[in-house]
Motif scaffolding. Structure first.
Motif, PDB file in Angstrom:
ATOM      1  N   GLY A 156      -5.205   0.802  -1.977  1.00 18.47           N
ATOM      2  CA  GLY A 156      -4.099   1.561  -1.406  1.00 18.47           C
ATOM      3  C   GLY A 156      -3.116   2.074  -2.447  1.00 18.47           C
ATOM      4  N   ASP A 192       0.997   6.792   6.275  1.00 20.34           N
ATOM      5  CA  ASP A 192       0.455   6.825   7.632  1.00 20.34           C
ATOM      6  C   ASP A 192      -1.010   6.398   7.705  1.00 20.34           C
ATOM      7  N   PRO A 193      -1.354   5.179   7.266  1.00 22.47           N
ATOM      8  CA  PRO A 193      -2.754   4.734   7.353  1.00 22.47           C
ATOM      9  C   PRO A 193      -3.192   4.649   8.812  1.00 22.47           C
ATOM     10  N   LYS A 194      -4.453   4.943   9.080  1.00 23.05           N
ATOM     11  CA  LYS A 194      -4.958   4.924  10.452  1.00 23.05           C
ATOM     12  C   LYS A 194      -4.981   3.507  11.021  1.00 23.05           C
ATOM     13  N   TRP A 195      -5.148   2.508  10.139  1.00 22.06           N
ATOM     14  CA  TRP A 195      -5.148   1.114  10.602  1.00 22.06           C
ATOM     15  C   TRP A 195      -4.265   0.312   9.651  1.00 22.06           C
ATOM     16  N   GLU A 196      -2.978   0.370   9.888  1.00 16.30           N
ATOM     17  CA  GLU A 196      -2.005  -0.248   8.998  1.00 16.30           C
ATOM     18  C   GLU A 196      -2.186  -1.767   8.918  1.00 16.30           C
ATOM     19  N   GLU A 197      -2.463  -2.399  10.052  1.00 15.74           N
ATOM     20  CA  GLU A 197      -2.643  -3.845  10.068  1.00 15.74           C
ATOM     21  C   GLU A 197      -3.855  -4.254   9.239  1.00 15.74           C
ATOM     22  N   LEU A 219      -5.204  -2.605   6.758  1.00 12.79           N
ATOM     23  CA  LEU A 219      -4.910  -2.377   5.344  1.00 12.79           C
ATOM     24  C   LEU A 219      -4.070  -3.526   4.790  1.00 12.79           C
ATOM     25  N   GLY A 220      -3.117  -3.999   5.599  1.00 13.71           N
ATOM     26  CA  GLY A 220      -2.295  -5.126   5.177  1.00 13.71           C
ATOM     27  C   GLY A 220      -3.122  -6.391   4.984  1.00 13.71           C
ATOM     28  N   ALA A 252       0.845  -1.187   0.000  1.00 15.05           N
ATOM     29  CA  ALA A 252       0.000   0.000   0.000  1.00 15.05           C
ATOM     30  C   ALA A 252       0.881   1.238   0.000  1.00 15.05           C
ATOM     31  N   TRP A 311      -3.029   5.028  -3.741  1.00 16.49           N
ATOM     32  CA  TRP A 311      -2.740   6.412  -3.373  1.00 16.49           C
ATOM     33  C   TRP A 311      -2.648   7.305  -4.605  1.00 16.49           C
TER      34      TRP A 311
END
Length: 284
Positions: free
Chosen positions: A69, A50-55, A57-58, A46, A71
């Motif tokens: 993602g 600085d995603p708010k919920w990186e986990e 998104l992964g 992605a 961008w």
């Protein structure tokens, strides 16, 4: 954006002027190898800063091949994502308009017959023409194929010649091994150029197999241009409805692995012969 600004900012004015003189587009030039690599290696990362919920998104990226993602740079997508999109789109077009290499067909002893599709443009506009084997093709099938086989295997380019090129060397031997393991006999396999799924039915009328499996290229998309389907039917004949067919789709390295698909196709065909049915009435 802070990371991008840090990369683009010159350490001092003199360095910036030297770089500009030596190469007026240093950042683009430096990015090109990375872009080319990302297109070919199929990376799944992605680019959202600085995603708010990186986990989360992964996990989402790991669960689907969809474009997530990607961008942006200003109001447009990132250059590498635009190039990846154009690359995948070009691959899809090439699959539709491509042809299967005759040497590949020769490897498996597949002779070729054609439908009345005429050409690719007509094939796309007239799906019904891809369901009718030419008179010459009918005679070739009758003269070269064993009649009333237990299992008849047919291969067709369909909407993706690339799918046949990418998967046949794995799925076909695996299918043959599976049939042999179950003690099932196969008729004379052949290749149909310009075929649609329902071309199974007139072939069924000609050869009268107990079961028929059609390995055919799927409509390519932007995720892959190499996806194959296996359509299977118990005693296909003219007038067969779609609910009488059983299908295994998404056969490619990113979906159902072709070797595993070939083995499973043999299992499904065995169940069809045991239950004397296919499609919605088949219990798997």
């Amino acid at each position: 954006m802070a990371e991008l600004e840090r990369k683009l900012a010159p350490s001092n004015a003199a360095t910036a002027q030297t770089a500009k003189t030596a190469n007026p587009m240093p950042d683009i030039a430096a990015a090109l190898p990375e872009v080319a690599e990302s297109i070919t290696d199929g990376e799944r990362i992605a680019h959202v800063p600085d995603p708010k919920w990186e986990e989360g998104l992964g996990e989402l990226l790991a669960s689907t091949p969809a474009r997530i993602g990607v961008w942006r740079c200003g109001t447009r997508p990132l250059t590498k994502e635009v190039l990846r999109f154009r690359c995948d789109h070009a691959a899809a077009i090439d699959s539709v308009y491509g042809t299967v290499d005759s040497s590949l067909l020769d490897e498996f002893g597949l002779f070729t017959v054609e439908t009345r599709f005429g050409n690719t443009e007509n094939y796309l506009k007239r799906p019904d023409m891809g369901r009718i084997v030419t008179d010459e093709g009918v005679e070739r099938i009758r003269s070269r194929c064993a009649a009333k086989p237990q299992v008849q295997v047919v291969v067709s380019d369909g909407l993706s010649a690339n799918a046949v090129e990418a998967n046949l060397r794995d799925v076909y031997p695996s299918l043959m091994d599976s049939l042999q393991a179950y003690g099932l006999s196969a008729g004379t396999p052949f290749f149909v150029r310009g075929g649609r799924v329902a071309v199974m039915d007139p072939i069924g009328d000609i050869l009268q197999p107990e079961v028929l499996v059609l390995l055919i290229g799927e409509r390519p998309g932007l995720v892959t241009s190499q996806s194959m389907s296996a359509y299977m039917c118990y005693r296909p004949r003219r007038g067969t409805v779609e609910s009488d067919r059983t299908v295994i789709s998404n056969i490619h390295r990113g979906g159902t692995p072709p070797v595993e698909a070939g083995a499973y196709i043999g299992t499904v065909l065995k169940k069809m012969l045991e239950q004397r049915t296919s499609g919605v009435n088949l219990e798997l």
